[in-house]
Design an enzyme around this catalytic site. Structure first.
Site, short mmCIF file in Angstrom:
data_model
loop_
_atom_site.label_atom_id
_atom_site.label_comp_id
_atom_site.label_asym_id
_atom_site.label_seq_id
_atom_site.Cartn_x
_atom_site.Cartn_y
_atom_site.Cartn_z
N ALA A 43 0.86 -1.19 0.00
CA ALA A 43 0.00 0.00 0.00
C ALA A 43 0.90 1.23 0.00
O ALA A 43 1.99 1.20 0.55
CB ALA A 43 -0.90 -0.02 1.23
N THR A 44 0.42 2.29 -0.62
CA THR A 44 1.33 3.41 -0.82
C THR A 44 0.96 4.65 -0.01
O THR A 44 1.21 4.68 1.17
CB THR A 44 1.48 3.71 -2.32
OG1 THR A 44 0.18 3.80 -2.90
CG2 THR A 44 2.26 2.61 -3.00
#
Length: 271
Positions: A43-44
């Site tokens: 996830a960023t």
């Protein structure tokens, strides 16, 4: 009949209870064989910003696996309890598991002690969980959450940031984590003011995520064809509130409309 362990007085920490009786269930008990960072979803970008009366947290929806988009609509912003939220960046599977454990930790404390944990106490508990994941972080499976809360005693929104060792620091205005965090933070530096309304703070956060997606391939921008937009949550004295897809889409459409005439985003005053 419950086992004796469930009937014996002990710590108010659910994690300590689990570590004592079934440690194999903790996320930190599972070590990877070799480096797996290119084979799991990450996830960023997450951003958070305070405003008078609360705090906003927003996250893009993209998860990546190496150079592949693993998921286009992943959830990265979660309620931790009534007055706090966690945004996840890093190894997605472990981050979600750690967030669920954190939610349970806060609920368990409140049931045992009969009162919610303080905001600083919540941040400390999350730091301890992150520190427990250090061995996996050294194998490339790091989790770096962003924690935002409304402090009912102080009557203000607060933001806490961590590193993979569990080191905890507080940011009083705005912050971001994840691969696009440098670009998002730069955007918020220009747009943020401490007197913004809730709506303007949400708009600034979406502008920041747009700027992050503009320069970071791992951060997802607004997906107009699939109508996928960032997740937004607001925490005030009334508690945690997630923006609906339609409400977020309306703000995102305004941001995109502005970018049609000014692709680099709104200008900030020189002085």
């Amino acid at each position: 009949m419950l086992p004796e362990a469930f009937l014996t007085a002990g710590s108010s920490s659910f994690t300590e209870f689990l570590a004592r009786h079934q440690p194999e269930l903790l996320p930190s008990s599972r070590l990877a064989d070799g480096v797996l960072s290119d084979h799991v979803a990450h996830a960023t970008t997450i951003v958070a910003a305070t405003f008078p009366g609360g705090v906003v947290m927003a996250g893009d929806r993209r998860a990546t696996m190496g150079n592949v988009i693993a998921q286009r609509d992943i959830q990265k912003v979660f309620p931790a309890d009534e007055f706090s939220a966690v945004g996840i960046a890093g190894t997605a599977g472990i981050a979600v598991e750690l967030t669920r454990l954190f939610q349970l930790e806060l609920e368990h404390y409140e049931k045992i002690e009969g009162t919610p944990l303080s905001t600083d106490g919540k941040a400390n508990r999350l730091a301890t969980l992150i520190r427990g994941n250090l061995a996996m972080a050294m194998q490339g499976l790091a989790v770096v959450p962003l924690f935002a809360a409304y402090d009912t005693e102080a009557g203000a929104g607060r933001i806490f940031v961590f590193d993979v060792t569990g080191n905890r620091n507080e940011e009083r205005s705005f912050h971001s984590v994840g691969s696009g965090s440098t670009f998002a933070r730069g955007s918020l530096k220009k747009l943020y003011r401490d007197d913004l309304s809730e709506d303007d703070t949400v708009t600034a956060c979406i502008q920041a995520l747009y700027d992050a997606a503009d320069d970071d391939s791992a951060t997802g921008g607004p997906d107009l064809t699939r109508r996928i937009f960032p997740m937004v949550a607001v925490i005030t004295g009334d508690g945690y509130r997630a923006y609906s897809d339609d409400a977020t889409a309306a703000i995102a459409d305004r941001v995109i409309g502005g970018r049609m005439t000014r692709p680099d985003g709104p200008s900030a005053p020189v002085e």
